[in-house]
Scaffold this motif. Sequence first.
Motif, PDB file in Angstrom:
ATOM      1  N   ASP A 135       0.679  -1.139   0.002  1.00 55.03           N
ATOM      2  CA  ASP A 135      -0.031   0.082  -0.034  1.00 55.03           C
ATOM      3  C   ASP A 135       0.865   1.111  -0.163  1.00 55.03           C
ATOM      4  OD1 ASP A 135      -2.810  -0.825   0.223  1.00 55.03           O
ATOM      5  OD2 ASP A 135      -2.290  -1.763   2.005  1.00 55.03           O
ATOM      6  N   PHE A 136       0.352   2.342  -0.503  1.00 51.64           N
ATOM      7  CA  PHE A 136       0.959   3.793  -0.163  1.00 51.64           C
ATOM      8  C   PHE A 136       1.232   3.847   1.310  1.00 51.64           C
ATOM      9  CE2 PHE A 136      -0.583   4.188  -4.678  1.00 51.64           C
ATOM     10  CZ  PHE A 136       0.806   4.604  -5.336  1.00 51.64           C
ATOM     11  N   LEU A 137       2.085   4.535   1.755  1.00 51.35           N
ATOM     12  CA  LEU A 137       2.449   4.869   3.238  1.00 51.35           C
ATOM     13  C   LEU A 137       1.076   5.667   3.506  1.00 51.35           C
ATOM     14  CD1 LEU A 137       5.544   6.103   4.572  1.00 51.35           C
ATOM     15  CD2 LEU A 137       3.553   7.192   5.240  1.00 51.35           C
ATOM     16  N   VAL A 138       0.536   6.575   2.799  1.00 56.42           N
ATOM     17  CA  VAL A 138      -0.197   7.425   3.520  1.00 56.42           C
ATOM     18  C   VAL A 138      -1.500   6.345   3.488  1.00 56.42           C
ATOM     19  CG1 VAL A 138       0.572   9.496   2.512  1.00 56.42           C
ATOM     20  CG2 VAL A 138      -0.924   8.253   0.938  1.00 56.42           C
ATOM     21  N   ASP A 139      -1.776   5.769   2.564  1.00 49.56           N
ATOM     22  CA  ASP A 139      -2.948   4.732   2.953  1.00 49.56           C
ATOM     23  C   ASP A 139      -2.769   3.934   4.035  1.00 49.56           C
ATOM     24  OD1 ASP A 139      -4.376   6.174   0.669  1.00 49.56           O
ATOM     25  OD2 ASP A 139      -3.457   4.548  -0.707  1.00 49.56           O
ATOM     26  N   ALA A 140      -1.604   3.245   4.376  1.00 54.38           N
ATOM     27  CA  ALA A 140      -1.262   2.333   5.323  1.00 54.38           C
ATOM     28  C   ALA A 140      -1.550   2.943   6.607  1.00 54.38           C
ATOM     29  CB  ALA A 140      -0.021   1.615   5.195  1.00 54.38           C
ATOM     30  N   SER A 141      -1.080   4.265   6.803  1.00 53.93           N
ATOM     31  CA  SER A 141      -1.230   5.063   8.130  1.00 53.93           C
ATOM     32  C   SER A 141      -2.488   5.347   8.753  1.00 53.93           C
ATOM     33  CB  SER A 141      -0.273   6.259   7.953  1.00 53.93           C
ATOM     34  OG  SER A 141      -0.968   7.137   7.100  1.00 53.93           O
ATOM     35  N   GLN A 142      -3.503   5.351   7.679  1.00 54.60           N
ATOM     36  CA  GLN A 142      -5.160   5.470   8.045  1.00 54.60           C
ATOM     37  C   GLN A 142      -4.796   6.710   8.915  1.00 54.60           C
ATOM     38  OE1 GLN A 142      -6.393   1.815   9.955  1.00 54.60           O
ATOM     39  NE2 GLN A 142      -6.793   1.147   8.102  1.00 54.60           N
ATOM     40  N   SER A 143      -4.146   7.803   8.360  1.00 50.22           N
ATOM     41  CA  SER A 143      -4.335   9.168   8.989  1.00 50.22           C
ATOM     42  C   SER A 143      -3.488   9.182  10.274  1.00 50.22           C
ATOM     43  CB  SER A 143      -5.434   9.717   9.099  1.00 50.22           C
ATOM     44  OG  SER A 143      -5.846   9.805   7.936  1.00 50.22           O
ATOM     45  N   LYS A 144      -2.934   8.201  10.922  1.00 47.93           N
ATOM     46  CA  LYS A 144      -2.116   8.250  12.066  1.00 47.93           C
ATOM     47  C   LYS A 144      -0.766   8.842  11.805  1.00 47.93           C
ATOM     48  CE  LYS A 144      -4.272   3.572  13.078  1.00 47.93           C
ATOM     49  NZ  LYS A 144      -3.955   2.280  13.560  1.00 47.93           N
ATOM     50  N   PRO A 145      -0.157   9.287  13.096  1.00 49.62           N
ATOM     51  CA  PRO A 145       1.383   9.671  12.731  1.00 49.62           C
ATOM     52  C   PRO A 145       2.001   8.646  12.986  1.00 49.62           C
ATOM     53  CG  PRO A 145       0.230  10.185  15.204  1.00 49.62           C
ATOM     54  CD  PRO A 145      -0.891   9.748  14.157  1.00 49.62           C
ATOM     55  N   GLY A 146       3.201   8.612  12.668  1.00 45.19           N
ATOM     56  CA  GLY A 146       4.187   7.606  12.655  1.00 45.19           C
ATOM     57  C   GLY A 146       5.533   7.932  12.738  1.00 45.19           C
ATOM     58  N   ARG A 147       6.462   6.980  13.046  1.00 45.38           N
ATOM     59  CA  ARG A 147       7.809   7.204  13.226  1.00 45.38           C
ATOM     60  C   ARG A 147       8.687   5.852  12.816  1.00 45.38           C
ATOM     61  NH1 ARG A 147       5.605   7.006  19.125  1.00 45.38           N
ATOM     62  NH2 ARG A 147       5.467   4.689  19.651  1.00 45.38           N
ATOM     63  N   ILE A 148      10.067   6.208  12.323  1.00 45.38           N
ATOM     64  CA  ILE A 148      10.930   5.208  11.998  1.00 45.38           C
ATOM     65  C   ILE A 148      11.320   4.570  13.324  1.00 45.38           C
ATOM     66  CG2 ILE A 148      13.048   4.607  10.856  1.00 45.38           C
ATOM     67  CD1 ILE A 148      12.695   7.241   9.110  1.00 45.38           C
ATOM     68  N   VAL A 149      11.271   3.127  13.626  1.00 40.41           N
ATOM     69  CA  VAL A 149      11.457   2.471  14.675  1.00 40.41           C
ATOM     70  C   VAL A 149      12.646   1.119  14.346  1.00 40.41           C
ATOM     71  CG1 VAL A 149       9.447   2.778  15.870  1.00 40.41           C
ATOM     72  CG2 VAL A 149       9.551   1.009  14.136  1.00 40.41           C
ATOM     73  N   ASN A 150      13.624   1.534  13.510  1.00 41.77           N
ATOM     74  CA  ASN A 150      14.520   0.756  13.117  1.00 41.77           C
ATOM     75  C   ASN A 150      15.574   0.094  14.451  1.00 41.77           C
ATOM     76  OD1 ASN A 150      13.920   1.015  10.576  1.00 41.77           O
ATOM     77  ND2 ASN A 150      15.642   2.429  10.196  1.00 41.77           N
ATOM     78  N   ASP A 151      15.780   0.992  15.428  1.00 38.26           N
ATOM     79  CA  ASP A 151      16.393   0.933  16.567  1.00 38.26           C
ATOM     80  C   ASP A 151      15.847   0.341  17.905  1.00 38.26           C
ATOM     81  OD1 ASP A 151      18.496   1.682  15.095  1.00 38.26           O
ATOM     82  OD2 ASP A 151      18.326   3.730  15.387  1.00 38.26           O
ATOM     83  N   LEU A 152      14.536  -0.082  17.696  1.00 35.22           N
ATOM     84  CA  LEU A 152      13.968  -0.399  18.911  1.00 35.22           C
ATOM     85  C   LEU A 152      14.414  -1.848  19.402  1.00 35.22           C
ATOM     86  CD1 LEU A 152      10.121   0.659  18.741  1.00 35.22           C
ATOM     87  CD2 LEU A 152      11.945   1.553  19.877  1.00 35.22           C
ATOM     88  N   TYR A 153      14.417  -2.716  18.317  1.00 36.34           N
ATOM     89  CA  TYR A 153      14.947  -4.143  18.449  1.00 36.34           C
ATOM     90  C   TYR A 153      16.531  -4.142  18.377  1.00 36.34           C
ATOM     91  CZ  TYR A 153      10.489  -6.259  18.708  1.00 36.34           C
ATOM     92  OH  TYR A 153       9.093  -6.618  19.218  1.00 36.34           O
TER      93      TYR A 153
END
Length: 268
Positions: A135-153
Amino acid sequence: MGNQVEKLTHLTYSEVPTADPNGYEPEDDCPRIGVSYIFSNDDEQEENDVERDDEGSQYDGGNELECAVYYRDECVYERNPKSIEMATQSCENLLNECKAGDLLEFVSAGQYPHWAVYVGDLQVIHLHRGEIKVDFLVDASQSKPGRIVNDLYKFRPLRPDAVVQAAMDQVGTKDGDLCWRNSECFAAWCRFGRREFKTGGEIRIGKQPYRMKMQLSEKKSHVLEFQSLEDLVMEKRRNDQIGREAVVQELANHLNCSEEIDNHYGCN
């Protein structure tokens, strides 16, 4: 509440607060209904049944729970709400920072976080409604804010092109062929390639090598133990959904219940 939180200590997986949602007490040799009730498949279906209220479900960074995950003595996951809140932004701004192979997390108050793999060209691959989709990112987000989480794990990641390829290879997989119980496990598997994120990827042999340390306040923390990373992720996501304040209250209520039972049997 202060005294209650102060008394919270360690719980094992078998001691996690559980209950039959219908209010019945099971026989001792029956399955522990509460475990499957709490650790059920969580978000990919349930979040679709939630009526979204743009005014009432705004992201609340102050209610995120700080936690760390350990495998034996090694930290394999760590989240600091203060730093991660600063990284949370609109999907339009997020697009300016994404690189192929990045892990993304979309968040909203009262809902399970949704994870996806950014594959370039404004698109993501994610587990949604029981299917791996592009999906396009804007569609997958469903209008929610987001963040890059590469470093959590803290696992060693695959090369970005290998992450994208792993995600692409799964597009179209659905229902009974899925090997992941939620979007986080799928996205993390794509980036790190570890079988622990897959359903049944670890043999449960009675030992509980995983620990989740939850920071309830500045000085108070609480630890749960798990047999597998999959079980731990399920509970962590449930905590993400209900928020820190609800987690603290839930643990305090469980403590009161346990003390009442102990007092009752101690008097007989």
